[in-house]
Motif scaffolding. Structure first.
Motif, PDB file in Angstrom:
ATOM      1  N   ALA A  39      14.760 -15.997  67.513  1.00  0.00           N
ATOM      2  CA  ALA A  39      15.580 -14.816  67.250  1.00  0.00           C
ATOM      3  C   ALA A  39      15.327 -14.273  65.851  1.00  0.00           C
ATOM      4  O   ALA A  39      15.194 -13.056  65.657  1.00  0.00           O
ATOM      5  N   LEU A  40      15.241 -15.161  64.864  1.00  0.00           N
ATOM      6  CA  LEU A  40      15.002 -14.723  63.488  1.00  0.00           C
ATOM      7  C   LEU A  40      13.659 -14.002  63.379  1.00  0.00           C
ATOM      8  O   LEU A  40      13.566 -12.930  62.770  1.00  0.00           O
ATOM      9  N   ALA A  41      12.624 -14.576  64.002  1.00  0.00           N
ATOM     10  CA  ALA A  41      11.312 -13.931  63.978  1.00  0.00           C
ATOM     11  C   ALA A  41      11.351 -12.592  64.712  1.00  0.00           C
ATOM     12  O   ALA A  41      10.758 -11.605  64.264  1.00  0.00           O
ATOM     13  N   GLY A  42      12.073 -12.549  65.830  1.00  0.00           N
ATOM     14  CA  GLY A  42      12.164 -11.313  66.598  1.00  0.00           C
ATOM     15  C   GLY A  42      12.888 -10.210  65.851  1.00  0.00           C
ATOM     16  O   GLY A  42      12.497  -9.039  65.911  1.00  0.00           O
ATOM     17  N   ILE A  43      13.941 -10.580  65.134  1.00  0.00           N
ATOM     18  CA  ILE A  43      14.681  -9.584  64.356  1.00  0.00           C
ATOM     19  C   ILE A  43      13.808  -9.037  63.234  1.00  0.00           C
ATOM     20  O   ILE A  43      13.775  -7.828  62.980  1.00  0.00           O
ATOM     21  N   ARG A  44      13.076  -9.924  62.578  1.00  0.00           N
ATOM     22  CA  ARG A  44      12.200  -9.472  61.489  1.00  0.00           C
ATOM     23  C   ARG A  44      11.094  -8.561  62.008  1.00  0.00           C
ATOM     24  O   ARG A  44      10.672  -7.624  61.321  1.00  0.00           O
ATOM     25  N   ASP A  45      10.653  -8.822  63.222  1.00  0.00           N
ATOM     26  CA  ASP A  45       9.549  -8.044  63.782  1.00  0.00           C
ATOM     27  C   ASP A  45      10.025  -6.723  64.375  1.00  0.00           C
ATOM     28  O   ASP A  45       9.444  -5.664  64.110  1.00  0.00           O
ATOM     29  N   ALA A  46      11.098  -6.775  65.164  1.00  0.00           N
ATOM     30  CA  ALA A  46      11.534  -5.584  65.906  1.00  0.00           C
ATOM     31  C   ALA A  46      12.481  -4.698  65.114  1.00  0.00           C
ATOM     32  O   ALA A  46      12.645  -3.520  65.441  1.00  0.00           O
ATOM     33  N   ARG A  47      13.144  -5.239  64.084  1.00  0.00           N
ATOM     34  CA  ARG A  47      14.111  -4.486  63.283  1.00  0.00           C
ATOM     35  C   ARG A  47      15.126  -3.745  64.170  1.00  0.00           C
ATOM     36  O   ARG A  47      15.246  -2.517  64.103  1.00  0.00           O
ATOM     37  N   PRO A  48      15.867  -4.480  65.018  1.00  0.00           N
ATOM     38  CA  PRO A  48      16.830  -3.813  65.902  1.00  0.00           C
ATOM     39  C   PRO A  48      18.026  -3.276  65.110  1.00  0.00           C
ATOM     40  O   PRO A  48      18.292  -3.694  63.977  1.00  0.00           O
ATOM     41  N   ASP A  49      18.748  -2.356  65.734  1.00  0.00           N
ATOM     42  CA  ASP A  49      19.975  -1.841  65.135  1.00  0.00           C
ATOM     43  C   ASP A  49      21.141  -2.795  65.369  1.00  0.00           C
ATOM     44  O   ASP A  49      22.067  -2.872  64.559  1.00  0.00           O
ATOM     45  N   LEU A  50      21.085  -3.514  66.486  1.00  0.00           N
ATOM     46  CA  LEU A  50      22.232  -4.311  66.945  1.00  0.00           C
ATOM     47  C   LEU A  50      21.715  -5.586  67.593  1.00  0.00           C
ATOM     48  O   LEU A  50      20.717  -5.571  68.306  1.00  0.00           O
ATOM     49  N   VAL A  51      22.419  -6.705  67.349  1.00  0.00           N
ATOM     50  CA  VAL A  51      22.073  -7.957  68.017  1.00  0.00           C
ATOM     51  C   VAL A  51      23.344  -8.607  68.557  1.00  0.00           C
ATOM     52  O   VAL A  51      24.365  -8.672  67.867  1.00  0.00           O
ATOM     53  N   PHE A  52      23.287  -9.020  69.813  1.00  0.00           N
ATOM     54  CA  PHE A  52      24.332  -9.847  70.416  1.00  0.00           C
ATOM     55  C   PHE A  52      23.849 -11.292  70.271  1.00  0.00           C
ATOM     56  O   PHE A  52      22.844 -11.683  70.866  1.00  0.00           O
ATOM     57  N   LEU A  53      24.577 -12.075  69.484  1.00  0.00           N
ATOM     58  CA  LEU A  53      24.037 -13.327  68.968  1.00  0.00           C
ATOM     59  C   LEU A  53      24.981 -14.499  69.237  1.00  0.00           C
ATOM     60  O   LEU A  53      26.125 -14.516  68.767  1.00  0.00           O
ATOM     61  N   ASP A  54      24.487 -15.486  69.993  1.00  0.00           N
ATOM     62  CA  ASP A  54      25.242 -16.716  70.212  1.00  0.00           C
ATOM     63  C   ASP A  54      25.324 -17.489  68.899  1.00  0.00           C
ATOM     64  O   ASP A  54      24.358 -17.533  68.131  1.00  0.00           O
ATOM     65  N   VAL A  55      26.466 -18.108  68.636  1.00  0.00           N
ATOM     66  CA  VAL A  55      26.620 -18.851  67.388  1.00  0.00           C
ATOM     67  C   VAL A  55      25.929 -20.206  67.471  1.00  0.00           C
ATOM     68  O   VAL A  55      25.167 -20.594  66.582  1.00  0.00           O
ATOM     69  N   GLU A  56      26.171 -20.954  68.547  1.00  0.00           N
ATOM     70  CA  GLU A  56      25.670 -22.326  68.647  1.00  0.00           C
ATOM     71  C   GLU A  56      24.372 -22.362  69.460  1.00  0.00           C
ATOM     72  O   GLU A  56      24.398 -22.181  70.678  1.00  0.00           O
ATOM     73  N   MET A  57      23.260 -22.597  68.756  1.00  0.00           N
ATOM     74  CA  MET A  57      21.954 -22.637  69.398  1.00  0.00           C
ATOM     75  C   MET A  57      21.109 -23.725  68.748  1.00  0.00           C
ATOM     76  O   MET A  57      21.352 -24.097  67.598  1.00  0.00           O
ATOM     77  N   PRO A  58      20.118 -24.239  69.464  1.00  0.00           N
ATOM     78  CA  PRO A  58      19.251 -25.273  68.882  1.00  0.00           C
ATOM     79  C   PRO A  58      18.351 -24.709  67.792  1.00  0.00           C
ATOM     80  O   PRO A  58      17.978 -23.543  67.813  1.00  0.00           O
ATOM     81  N   GLY A  59      18.047 -25.568  66.832  1.00  0.00           N
ATOM     82  CA  GLY A  59      17.107 -25.183  65.778  1.00  0.00           C
ATOM     83  C   GLY A  59      17.746 -24.444  64.631  1.00  0.00           C
ATOM     84  O   GLY A  59      17.658 -24.857  63.484  1.00  0.00           O
ATOM     85  N   LEU A  60      18.439 -23.368  64.933  1.00  0.00           N
ATOM     86  CA  LEU A  60      19.090 -22.537  63.915  1.00  0.00           C
ATOM     87  C   LEU A  60      20.219 -21.790  64.604  1.00  0.00           C
ATOM     88  O   LEU A  60      19.987 -21.079  65.587  1.00  0.00           O
ATOM     89  N   ASN A  61      21.448 -21.958  64.115  1.00  0.00           N
ATOM     90  CA  ASN A  61      22.551 -21.286  64.800  1.00  0.00           C
ATOM     91  C   ASN A  61      22.615 -19.808  64.418  1.00  0.00           C
ATOM     92  O   ASN A  61      21.901 -19.341  63.531  1.00  0.00           O
ATOM     93  N   GLY A  62      23.473 -19.076  65.129  1.00  0.00           N
ATOM     94  CA  GLY A  62      23.539 -17.636  64.931  1.00  0.00           C
ATOM     95  C   GLY A  62      23.935 -17.234  63.529  1.00  0.00           C
ATOM     96  O   GLY A  62      23.390 -16.265  62.967  1.00  0.00           O
ATOM     97  N   LEU A  63      24.867 -17.965  62.920  1.00  0.00           N
ATOM     98  CA  LEU A  63      25.261 -17.654  61.552  1.00  0.00           C
ATOM     99  C   LEU A  63      24.096 -17.890  60.592  1.00  0.00           C
ATOM    100  O   LEU A  63      23.904 -17.138  59.639  1.00  0.00           O
ATOM    101  N   GLY A  64      23.318 -18.937  60.873  1.00  0.00           N
ATOM    102  CA  GLY A  64      22.145 -19.204  60.049  1.00  0.00           C
ATOM    103  C   GLY A  64      21.099 -18.113  60.169  1.00  0.00           C
ATOM    104  O   GLY A  64      20.433 -17.773  59.187  1.00  0.00           O
ATOM    105  N   VAL A  65      20.955 -17.561  61.369  1.00  0.00           N
ATOM    106  CA  VAL A  65      20.018 -16.455  61.569  1.00  0.00           C
ATOM    107  C   VAL A  65      20.405 -15.274  60.690  1.00  0.00           C
ATOM    108  O   VAL A  65      19.569 -14.701  59.975  1.00  0.00           O
ATOM    109  N   LEU A  66      21.686 -14.905  60.724  1.00  0.00           N
ATOM    110  CA  LEU A  66      22.132 -13.762  59.916  1.00  0.00           C
ATOM    111  C   LEU A  66      22.018 -14.051  58.425  1.00  0.00           C
ATOM    112  O   LEU A  66      21.599 -13.202  57.647  1.00  0.00           O
ATOM    113  N   ALA A  67      22.401 -15.280  58.025  1.00  0.00           N
ATOM    114  CA  ALA A  67      22.364 -15.622  56.604  1.00  0.00           C
ATOM    115  C   ALA A  67      20.941 -15.648  56.062  1.00  0.00           C
ATOM    116  O   ALA A  67      20.720 -15.444  54.861  1.00  0.00           O
ATOM    117  N   ALA A  68      19.959 -15.898  56.936  1.00  0.00           N
ATOM    118  CA  ALA A  68      18.559 -15.954  56.490  1.00  0.00           C
ATOM    119  C   ALA A  68      17.976 -14.575  56.239  1.00  0.00           C
ATOM    120  O   ALA A  68      16.893 -14.463  55.663  1.00  0.00           O
TER     121      ALA A  68
END
Length: 248
Positions: A39-68
């Protein structure tokens, strides 16, 4: 048109979000992911306006994705989770809304309405309610044998009346021939919030909020009216009140 990503490690939950978004002609889903790093790589690549993001996920949680992501590159976000304890962290990241699973259709519609309003603001569209922003500026209602025009700014709260809704404005009640779930989509989410399946409140009319043991809350409006806010809507209500406070 808003470009969106959907991120959830549960395929059924992800499919549910995608199915709802297919009913939104102004939202284009450009990708979906099942884990945080992708998800983090996809956001950096696609630059979406909006993301529907699960909080608890393997590897990196949703809050971690946003904080990164740097704040300037962070998309509007609607968080999805089965747990409530992440709400404070979510609001610190300025998310649009915070939905508890299983997500109800009406709450999902509320979140999309908030995302639309936030996106318009980011794009430089007028923030004030009215025809330019796509929100109601006044109601036309029948009051006895007369047609009465009620400005949206005069409405203090609204409750469901079967398939219709009742406006409470200036000590009077007006019946509107529109269901509450349709009405909330027509009101500016910066000014109004749904607090219960059967009630909408104007945010600047809330004078007091008292939490209850079951995560419901009791509101007191400026005119003394008590209203119950259910746990389904309480997190979004708190976020809306905080945004209004900081904006003011």
């Amino acid at each position: 048109m808003m470009r969106a990503l959907v991120v959830d490690d549960e395929p059924l939950a992800r499919a549910g979000v995608l199915a709802r978004l297919r009913q939104c002609p102004d939202i284009d889903v450009v990708a979906e992911y099942g884990d945080g790093p992708a998800a983090l790589a996809g956001i950096r690549d696609a630059r979406p306006d909006l993301v529907f993001l699960d909080v608890e996920m393997p590897g990196l949680n949703g809050l971690g994705v946003l904080a990164a992501l740097p704040a300037a590159e962070r998309p509007l976000a609607v968080l999805l989770t089965a747990h409530e304890q992440f709400a404070v962290q979510a609001f610190a990241l300025d998310v649009v809304d915070y939905l508890l699973k299983p997500v109800e259709d009406e709450r999902f519609a509320d979140a999309v309405a908030r995302a639309r309003q936030a996106w318009r603001f980011r794009c430089g569209a007028p923030e004030a309610p009215g025809p330019q922003a796509g929100y109601l500026s006044r109601f036309t209602v029948r009051y006895g044998s007369r047609l009465v025009f009620v400005d949206v700014e005069e409405v203090e709260w609204i409750d469901a009346a079967g398939d219709y809704a009742t406006l409470h404005a200036g000590g009077r009640e007006y019946l509107v021939r529109m269901a509450l779930h349709r009405l909330v989509e027509s009101l500016d989410p910066a000014a109004f919030a749904r607090v219960h399946r059967s009630a909408i409140v104007r945010l600047d009319r809330v004078a007091e909020l008292r939490t209850l043991g079951n995560r419901d809350a009791m509101l007191r409006l400026r005119d003394g009216t008590p209203l119950r806010a259910s746990r389904t809507y309480i997190d979004a209500l708190l976020a809306a009140l905080e945004r209004q406070r900081t904006a003011g």
